[in-house]
Design a protein around this motif. Sequence first.
Motif, PDB file in Angstrom:
ATOM      1  N   GLU A 145       0.827  -1.206   0.000  1.00 56.38           N
ATOM      2  CA  GLU A 145       0.000   0.000   0.000  1.00 56.38           C
ATOM      3  C   GLU A 145       0.860   1.255   0.000  1.00 56.38           C
ATOM      4  O   GLU A 145       0.480   2.272  -0.585  1.00 56.38           O
ATOM      5  CB  GLU A 145      -0.924  -0.006   1.219  1.00 56.38           C
ATOM      6  CG  GLU A 145      -1.971  -1.091   1.178  1.00 56.38           C
ATOM      7  CD  GLU A 145      -2.896  -0.947  -0.005  1.00 56.38           C
ATOM      8  OE1 GLU A 145      -3.637   0.036  -0.055  1.00 56.38           O
ATOM      9  OE2 GLU A 145      -2.864  -1.809  -0.896  1.00 56.38           O
ATOM     10  N   LEU A 146       2.022   1.166   0.628  1.00 59.87           N
ATOM     11  CA  LEU A 146       2.909   2.327   0.677  1.00 59.87           C
ATOM     12  C   LEU A 146       3.355   2.721  -0.722  1.00 59.87           C
ATOM     13  O   LEU A 146       3.580   3.895  -1.005  1.00 59.87           O
ATOM     14  CB  LEU A 146       4.117   1.993   1.552  1.00 59.87           C
ATOM     15  CG  LEU A 146       5.134   3.128   1.760  1.00 59.87           C
ATOM     16  CD1 LEU A 146       4.464   4.301   2.448  1.00 59.87           C
ATOM     17  CD2 LEU A 146       6.313   2.650   2.570  1.00 59.87           C
ATOM     18  N   MET A 147       3.456   1.725  -1.606  1.00 64.18           N
ATOM     19  CA  MET A 147       3.863   2.017  -2.988  1.00 64.18           C
ATOM     20  C   MET A 147       2.902   2.981  -3.664  1.00 64.18           C
ATOM     21  O   MET A 147       3.293   3.782  -4.502  1.00 64.18           O
ATOM     22  CB  MET A 147       3.879   0.725  -3.807  1.00 64.18           C
ATOM     23  CG  MET A 147       5.061  -0.130  -3.590  1.00 64.18           C
ATOM     24  SD  MET A 147       5.162  -1.387  -4.849  1.00 64.18           S
ATOM     25  CE  MET A 147       3.553  -2.118  -4.840  1.00 64.18           C
ATOM     26  N   LEU A 148       1.623   2.833  -3.304  1.00 65.58           N
ATOM     27  CA  LEU A 148       0.598   3.606  -4.012  1.00 65.58           C
ATOM     28  C   LEU A 148       0.784   5.093  -3.818  1.00 65.58           C
ATOM     29  O   LEU A 148       0.606   5.881  -4.748  1.00 65.58           O
ATOM     30  CB  LEU A 148      -0.784   3.220  -3.484  1.00 65.58           C
ATOM     31  CG  LEU A 148      -1.430   1.979  -4.037  1.00 65.58           C
ATOM     32  CD1 LEU A 148      -2.819   1.855  -3.483  1.00 65.58           C
ATOM     33  CD2 LEU A 148      -1.477   2.082  -5.538  1.00 65.58           C
ATOM     34  N   VAL A 149       1.142   5.500  -2.598  1.00 72.67           N
ATOM     35  CA  VAL A 149       1.077   6.925  -2.272  1.00 72.67           C
ATOM     36  C   VAL A 149       2.086   7.737  -3.078  1.00 72.67           C
ATOM     37  O   VAL A 149       1.691   8.671  -3.787  1.00 72.67           O
ATOM     38  CB  VAL A 149       1.248   7.108  -0.747  1.00 72.67           C
ATOM     39  CG1 VAL A 149       1.158   8.571  -0.400  1.00 72.67           C
ATOM     40  CG2 VAL A 149       0.219   6.291  -0.006  1.00 72.67           C
ATOM     41  N   PRO A 150       3.390   7.396  -3.013  1.00 72.36           N
ATOM     42  CA  PRO A 150       4.317   8.217  -3.814  1.00 72.36           C
ATOM     43  C   PRO A 150       4.015   8.160  -5.303  1.00 72.36           C
ATOM     44  O   PRO A 150       4.134   9.173  -6.002  1.00 72.36           O
ATOM     45  CB  PRO A 150       5.684   7.599  -3.521  1.00 72.36           C
ATOM     46  CG  PRO A 150       5.511   6.632  -2.440  1.00 72.36           C
ATOM     47  CD  PRO A 150       4.076   6.326  -2.304  1.00 72.36           C
ATOM     48  N   MET A 151       3.588   6.981  -5.775  1.00 73.92           N
ATOM     49  CA  MET A 151       3.321   6.858  -7.210  1.00 73.92           C
ATOM     50  C   MET A 151       2.157   7.750  -7.610  1.00 73.92           C
ATOM     51  O   MET A 151       2.219   8.456  -8.636  1.00 73.92           O
ATOM     52  CB  MET A 151       3.002   5.399  -7.538  1.00 73.92           C
ATOM     53  CG  MET A 151       3.031   5.090  -9.001  1.00 73.92           C
ATOM     54  SD  MET A 151       4.702   5.205  -9.655  1.00 73.92           S
ATOM     55  CE  MET A 151       4.400   6.170 -11.093  1.00 73.92           C
ATOM     56  N   ALA A 152       1.081   7.721  -6.816  1.00 74.47           N
ATOM     57  CA  ALA A 152      -0.067   8.577  -7.135  1.00 74.47           C
ATOM     58  C   ALA A 152       0.335  10.050  -7.086  1.00 74.47           C
ATOM     59  O   ALA A 152      -0.112  10.853  -7.909  1.00 74.47           O
ATOM     60  CB  ALA A 152      -1.216   8.300  -6.166  1.00 74.47           C
ATOM     61  N   LEU A 153       1.226  10.396  -6.138  1.00 74.84           N
ATOM     62  CA  LEU A 153       1.680  11.787  -6.069  1.00 74.84           C
ATOM     63  C   LEU A 153       2.500  12.137  -7.297  1.00 74.84           C
ATOM     64  O   LEU A 153       2.343  13.222  -7.875  1.00 74.84           O
ATOM     65  CB  LEU A 153       2.519  11.999  -4.805  1.00 74.84           C
ATOM     66  CG  LEU A 153       1.753  11.971  -3.488  1.00 74.84           C
ATOM     67  CD1 LEU A 153       2.700  12.202  -2.335  1.00 74.84           C
ATOM     68  CD2 LEU A 153       0.677  13.038  -3.485  1.00 74.84           C
ATOM     69  N   VAL A 154       3.368  11.230  -7.699  1.00 77.10           N
ATOM     70  CA  VAL A 154       4.208  11.505  -8.867  1.00 77.10           C
ATOM     71  C   VAL A 154       3.333  11.744 -10.092  1.00 77.10           C
ATOM     72  O   VAL A 154       3.561  12.684 -10.869  1.00 77.10           O
ATOM     73  CB  VAL A 154       5.188  10.336  -9.093  1.00 77.10           C
ATOM     74  CG1 VAL A 154       5.818  10.429 -10.465  1.00 77.10           C
ATOM     75  CG2 VAL A 154       6.274  10.359  -8.042  1.00 77.10           C
ATOM     76  N   ILE A 155       2.308  10.904 -10.251  1.00 74.31           N
ATOM     77  CA  ILE A 155       1.425  11.105 -11.401  1.00 74.31           C
ATOM     78  C   ILE A 155       0.629  12.392 -11.231  1.00 74.31           C
ATOM     79  O   ILE A 155       0.492  13.200 -12.146  1.00 74.31           O
ATOM     80  CB  ILE A 155       0.471   9.898 -11.575  1.00 74.31           C
ATOM     81  CG1 ILE A 155       1.272   8.630 -11.852  1.00 74.31           C
ATOM     82  CG2 ILE A 155      -0.521  10.150 -12.695  1.00 74.31           C
ATOM     83  CD1 ILE A 155       0.432   7.387 -11.877  1.00 74.31           C
ATOM     84  N   GLY A 156       0.105  12.592 -10.032  1.00 71.55           N
ATOM     85  CA  GLY A 156      -0.850  13.677  -9.833  1.00 71.55           C
ATOM     86  C   GLY A 156      -0.214  15.060  -9.774  1.00 71.55           C
ATOM     87  O   GLY A 156      -0.888  16.057 -10.030  1.00 71.55           O
ATOM     88  N   ILE A 157       1.070  15.147  -9.401  1.00 70.00           N
ATOM     89  CA  ILE A 157       1.695  16.473  -9.283  1.00 70.00           C
ATOM     90  C   ILE A 157       2.535  16.801 -10.514  1.00 70.00           C
ATOM     91  O   ILE A 157       2.484  17.904 -11.030  1.00 70.00           O
ATOM     92  CB  ILE A 157       2.563  16.536  -8.014  1.00 70.00           C
ATOM     93  CG1 ILE A 157       1.685  16.357  -6.776  1.00 70.00           C
ATOM     94  CG2 ILE A 157       3.300  17.872  -7.939  1.00 70.00           C
ATOM     95  CD1 ILE A 157       2.449  16.293  -5.486  1.00 70.00           C
TER      96      ILE A 157
END
Lengths: 644, 361
Positions: A140-152
């Motif tokens: 689950e920890l993988m999701l957060v930075p990846m979503a931020l990288v895509i979203g920002i």
Amino acid sequence: MTALLAVLLALPVLGALVVATLPQGETRMAQGIGLGFAVLELLASIPLVTGFEVGVAGMQFEHKVAWIPAFGVHYHVGVDGFSLWIVMLTTLLTPICIWGAWRSIEKRGGEFVAAMLLLETAMIGALVSLDLILFFTFWELMLVPMALVIGIWGSEQRVAAAIKFFLYTMVGSAFMLVAIIYLGVAHHEATRGVWSFDLADLRQVVLTPEAQFWCFWAFIASFAIKVPLFPVHTWLPDAHTQAPTPGSVILAGVLLKLGAYGMLRFAFPLFPLAAGEQAQVLAILAVIGIVYGALVAWVQSDAKRLVAYSSVSHMGFIVLGIAGMSTQGLTGATFQSLGHGLTTGALFLAIGVLYERRHTRLISEFGGLARTMPIFAGMFMIALLGSAGVPGLVGFVGEFLILIGTYTHGGLTLRAVPVLVTIAATGVILGVVYLLHLYQKLMFGPITQPKNTTLSDLNLRETLVFAPLVILIVAMGLYPEPFTKRIDPTSQAAVADFQLRRCASIWHANGERPVLLSSLADKCTDPLAIISRTYGDQRPAFAFAELRALPGIAKPTPAAAVPAPAPDAKADPKVPPRPVNDPRKNPRGPESKRGPQDGKAPPTAEVKAGPRVRADRKAAGDAKAGDAKAGDAKARDDKAGGGR
Amino acid sequence: MGGLKEKMPWTRITFLVSCLAISGIPIFSGFFSKDEILLSAYANASEWTPGLNYALWIVGVITAFFTAFYMFRLYYLVFEGKFRGDHHTWTHYVTEHWIMTFPLIVLAVGAAFGGFLGIPHVFHMGPHVLGEWLEPIIATSDGFGGEFFVGARPELLDEEGHVLSSVEWGLMAASVVVALAGILFARALYKDGPSQAAESWRARLSALYNASLAKYWVDELYDFVVVRPLRFLGGICYQVGDQLIVDGLGVSGVAGTVGALGNRARTWHNGNVRRYLTVLLFGGAIVVGTVYLNPQVVEFGPSKIHPIDLGGLRPQLGAHPVKITVLGYTLPWPAPPTAPRPAPGQAPPPDAPADAPGGGR
């Protein structure tokens, strides 16, 4: 040496903390420090390979510390042939990504570097975790930075793509979490009161067929979305198209691999009975994905989307290799994971180079670039041919191992396996079609856009970013042995262990509660005999021939517990339990022709203890009296009342 | 192009040698291989296809004619006659350099004399070097093994099993004559560039000319049969399969449904405490009703399902209807449909007889 993995997990987090505390706007310094930590991590991971003992199938660099003793949750990490190279791929790709984004990501560059480092820790953590709670945490920890990288740092539609990515994968994870908790409870029941979420402990538990079915699909729901398998792949093109170049590289290079790795590490070993049956479904979906992804890739007008769909196609091969459960197939799947990470990573970097220069990804905007960017064209060509599976480059080795392993020695019981593998092989041809189509449109032909005449070729930094990938694509294609010889023992052991515990699950087919493997171990001296008698030898004989030669599968001995054919089993074929009598679970249908196997008593009739067997015997006795229905009803009654 | 022999003498000589070789003119290498192939095509017959050998031989000879023709057409158009380009191109032709002419000469020497590796039997000039070269390979494929002329018609063979000299000489002469005819025909039409005669031939055979100009439309056939359908299928997969069904109906459908339900549910949360309490009452009634008023519930207490089961107050399901008394009135619950079963804790049913099926090892 035991703390090596802990160091590998801690270093990037430390780097992320350092980078995150830098003042805003110090982008260069943040990038420099981040790159330093990433390179340090890469250097620190080298002892993983040099210290890895070749020929050992089990876990190495193991480290186990109690984490939540009340529920038997451990910090338990280790590396074996399946995870070793993907960890190395992660530590290689992260510095490449940070360095590759030197110029393209300058807005909030420090935060970006911190996110990438955090992502690295999460990915390595998910790869080395041997405890399911620990794994789920990192997963689950993988999701957060990846979503931020895509979203920002993404393109125009970045927020929508990030939310889609997050929700899509989150839905699958939710199912997996339920199954993980069930596994802990099952272990508690089987061991009469010991809590554990440790993979090694959970592998000692034999679940009931129903539990295996539901848990398998719960795990697969999470992993198939991550891979992504055919009908749940639509987050991938959006995420890739919107993500910044380094995000795409990491996403395609490592994150997708974790789906396949999860199947290999968790879904198949933990639920062998269900996996053996449901693998047919996975294989069919994988083959559909191979052809479908290739066809869809061909018609894309956006170069990045094309490469994204090529991932759908290539990951289908990996899932096919895993579903086949053959030694070569598993080695090939792991190797293909590496190869796909390198080639697709390089392809995304290449498209990133174009995007940096022209701020468009449309194929029609380019053409004739080979004249203005010769070095780039060469790098792109090698990566592209590696992805297409040209012999001598990395893509060929994995695809070949997967296809030959699944065709000849696979554990799939489907009759149509040769057809399936043949269709998958056409995916290789289609891969060449869409990739060369892309290359021809971008690189050759006349220069139609005046802007393209002045494009600068790769500078030194970009060339050095490409270099390790391109060198590895060639080197691993020409000499894959150092890689495969570290994977092979693990694949062999995984197949042997899978068959052993699949056999135990067959013996436990009518069980109502999870039991320990040790209670069934003496019945599994010749697992293949039991498996082939249960499911029938539908595949050519050679499919089982190699499996028999594996070290973990003992040869049948005269005293082995192979049940004698029951004299009256034919009288009431319903009475002897079959592991599967639910049409949903068996693609061949419950009453498919079993041939001569029909006359033999299935192994579970041999189980001595347990109320269910008594019910069987009683039911069989009733059947003798000619009242099969009453017998069945009685058996059901007993089942309802049993299990105290 | 045209008239390039002045500018590129070495290229012209080596090109001419190669053209002669490929046309099958004696002493050049192409002659020997072509002769060998035509001979075996002529002499080897199978009993299932009588006469096929002659037909194949005729096709081969006609092709030999065309080979000679088109190669010399090329030669004459490029190297002989007058230059047909503009003056600028003619004056800027790059002079030959040894780095290109040397490989050309090496290849031309091979084209000229390489054929002596395989002198036909009729010349009786030592062993046939290449004759047995491929035999190990051919022998492995069933039906082609053994002596080279294994399928030859017996009337064409001499006592030693070789093809009769008269036949071999005759065939050789025929192929040479045909090759020479092709060369002479090309010379007649293209000696001084494209001639009037060539134009009239083209007009006469316009259908054939167009077919060969379009490569017999094989590329178009592939495009029509393979490329276009697959690309069309790809478009369908992307637009219908991916964008409409999976992403549109599937993903956006689920997201839209959840969103719509959420929007509906949101209106209930309007801050009206009375409404909240009403919902609470109904919800509580449903929970209590399904658990505590369930006729199948025997008792409440620590679970007896399994000794190590999670503890806690869990309803124990049983077959007996429970009597629920409310204010002295017993609720009339219907009896559950299942048959009564032994109470929990009672001994399990006796074992089946010893001779039960599958029993005993």
